[in-house]
Design an enzyme around this catalytic site. Structure first.
Site, PDB file in Angstrom:
ATOM      1  N   PRO A 244       0.829  -1.207   0.000  1.00 57.03           N
ATOM      2  CA  PRO A 244       0.000   0.000   0.000  1.00 57.03           C
ATOM      3  C   PRO A 244       0.864   1.258   0.000  1.00 57.03           C
ATOM      4  O   PRO A 244       1.809   1.373   0.778  1.00 57.03           O
ATOM      5  CB  PRO A 244      -0.788  -0.136   1.306  1.00 57.03           C
ATOM      6  CG  PRO A 244      -0.784  -1.601   1.616  1.00 57.03           C
ATOM      7  CD  PRO A 244       0.539  -2.102   1.119  1.00 57.03           C
ATOM      8  N   GLU A 245       0.546   2.184  -0.896  1.00 56.23           N
ATOM      9  CA  GLU A 245       1.249   3.456  -0.946  1.00 56.23           C
ATOM     10  C   GLU A 245       0.334   4.547  -0.403  1.00 56.23           C
ATOM     11  O   GLU A 245      -0.732   4.258   0.153  1.00 56.23           O
ATOM     12  CB  GLU A 245       1.717   3.734  -2.375  1.00 56.23           C
ATOM     13  CG  GLU A 245       2.697   2.679  -2.884  1.00 56.23           C
ATOM     14  CD  GLU A 245       3.338   3.036  -4.218  1.00 56.23           C
ATOM     15  OE1 GLU A 245       3.255   4.200  -4.645  1.00 56.23           O
ATOM     16  OE2 GLU A 245       3.919   2.131  -4.844  1.00 56.23           O
TER      17      GLU A 245
ATOM     18  N   ARG B 287      14.115  -1.831  -7.300  1.00 59.24           N
ATOM     19  CA  ARG B 287      12.691  -1.807  -7.629  1.00 59.24           C
ATOM     20  C   ARG B 287      12.507  -1.823  -9.139  1.00 59.24           C
ATOM     21  O   ARG B 287      13.292  -1.223  -9.893  1.00 59.24           O
ATOM     22  CB  ARG B 287      12.020  -0.546  -7.059  1.00 59.24           C
ATOM     23  CG  ARG B 287      12.199  -0.340  -5.573  1.00 59.24           C
ATOM     24  CD  ARG B 287      11.637  -1.485  -4.758  1.00 59.24           C
ATOM     25  NE  ARG B 287      10.187  -1.581  -4.896  1.00 59.24           N
ATOM     26  CZ  ARG B 287       9.327  -0.884  -4.163  1.00 59.24           C
ATOM     27  NH1 ARG B 287       9.759  -0.015  -3.257  1.00 59.24           N
ATOM     28  NH2 ARG B 287       8.028  -1.052  -4.326  1.00 59.24           N
TER      29      ARG B 287
ATOM     30  N   LYS C  33      22.370  16.807  -6.230  1.00 57.20           N
ATOM     31  CA  LYS C  33      22.180  15.361  -6.130  1.00 57.20           C
ATOM     32  C   LYS C  33      22.441  14.685  -7.480  1.00 57.20           C
ATOM     33  O   LYS C  33      21.883  15.079  -8.496  1.00 57.20           O
ATOM     34  CB  LYS C  33      20.771  15.026  -5.639  1.00 57.20           C
ATOM     35  CG  LYS C  33      20.543  15.361  -4.166  1.00 57.20           C
ATOM     36  CD  LYS C  33      19.303  14.690  -3.643  1.00 57.20           C
ATOM     37  CE  LYS C  33      19.115  14.992  -2.152  1.00 57.20           C
ATOM     38  NZ  LYS C  33      20.198  14.411  -1.336  1.00 57.20           N
TER      39      LYS C  33
ATOM     40  N   HIS D 223      -4.395 -14.742   9.963  1.00 53.02           N
ATOM     41  CA  HIS D 223      -3.656 -13.485   9.856  1.00 53.02           C
ATOM     42  C   HIS D 223      -4.397 -12.292  10.457  1.00 53.02           C
ATOM     43  O   HIS D 223      -3.970 -11.154  10.262  1.00 53.02           O
ATOM     44  CB  HIS D 223      -3.267 -13.177   8.403  1.00 53.02           C
ATOM     45  CG  HIS D 223      -2.605 -14.304   7.690  1.00 53.02           C
ATOM     46  ND1 HIS D 223      -1.466 -14.924   8.172  1.00 53.02           N
ATOM     47  CD2 HIS D 223      -2.928 -14.938   6.528  1.00 53.02           C
ATOM     48  CE1 HIS D 223      -1.111 -15.894   7.336  1.00 53.02           C
ATOM     49  NE2 HIS D 223      -1.976 -15.926   6.343  1.00 53.02           N
TER      50      HIS D 223
END
Length: 271
Positions: free
Chosen positions: A2-3, A260, A151, A90
């Site tokens: 979940p984001e 990722r 950066k 769960h």
């Protein structure tokens, strides 16, 4: 996992059933989550829930005695259910309310968390150094440009850095960079202000739209009422490596970036 949109959708789903309700019990069936679940029954029983907030991907359930800090991890979910709902596999934690309902925390992979904070929650180690919320005015092109100055990291990695901006995980970083026409490996500190302006706008728009659609349904996420999200139908690049670009028809490339999966269009997205 979940984001931010999924966590916000969960917050919106559970808050109406929790706010101003009294906690009458806390049932911990399995406290072995990402961190051990503290025994807070004495602190929380009898307390009234004042509000349910979100900070980054953390849900904050406030009482006068303190705040429960909940993280859904990789596969966690929170559901509002009747008191007498049978326990399933769960189902690790129940927050039992006086209104005849429970808030049930289910987490098959047990990477989630349920913690307790009696200090101002901003001082908690998990929250103290977080960057701005992407859907607030604190996240803007001036702030992002300053954070990226010098950066050399890939812009996608910076977007997913919670010290720079919170809650932009892998799904929405892929989608925002595609919408902004920026290659995910572009050196963050070299992206000009005009492109950063577009990127900030796309991050905000895509996250807001995902929340409106009920979050992204992949393997594990369902809303607090058990319904799936629908934003997966709107994804342009995430999970579509090797398929055709929805804009130009080119085949989408798939690489690993920061461990990722990253999907992009080599024509539409430039460095």
């Amino acid at each position: 996992m979940p984001e931010l949109p999924e966590v916000e959708v969960t917050r919106q789903g559970i808050a109406p059933y929790l706010v101003e309700q009294t906690v009458i019990d806390l049932v911990i069936r399995n406290g072995s989550l990402r961190w051990p679940v503290p025994d807070i029954a004495k602190q929380i029983i009898g307390q009234v829930i004042r509000q349910v907030r979100r900070r980054a991907k953390y849900l904050l359930i406030d009482t006068d005695a303190g705040t429960s800090i909940v993280h859904l991890g990789m596969s966690g979910s929170l559901r509002i259910l009747p008191h007498d709902t049978p326990v399933e596999k769960h189902d690790h934690i129940d927050l039992v309310l006086a209104n005849g309902r429970i808030l049930r925390f289910n987490d098959p992979r047990r990477f989630g968390a349920w913690l307790w904070c009696e200090l101002p929650e901003e001082a908690h180690p998990l929250l103290a150094k977080l960057g701005p919320e992407p859907l607030t005015n604190a996240f803007n092109v001036k702030q992002l440009a300053a954070a990226l100055t010098g950066k050399k990291k890939a812009i996608k990695l910076c977007l997913m850095d919670n010290h720079i901006v919170v809650g932009v995980g892998n799904i929405y970083a892929n989608e925002a960079l595609f919408a902004a026409g920026i290659h995910p490996e572009a050196e963050a500190g070299k992206i000009d202000i005009e492109r950063l302006t577009v990127l900030v706008a796309e991050v905000k728009q895509i996250l807001a739209h995902a929340i409106k659609q009920g979050g992204t349904t992949l393997k594990d996420f369902t809303n607090a009422d058990g319904k799936p999200g629908y934003f997966a139908q709107k994804l342009h690049v995430y999970g579509r490596g090797g398929e055709t670009c929805t804009s130009c028809g080119n085949l989408l490339s798939e690489i690993r970036l920061g461990q990722r999966t990253t999907v992009f269009c080599g024509i539409c997205q430039t460095r």
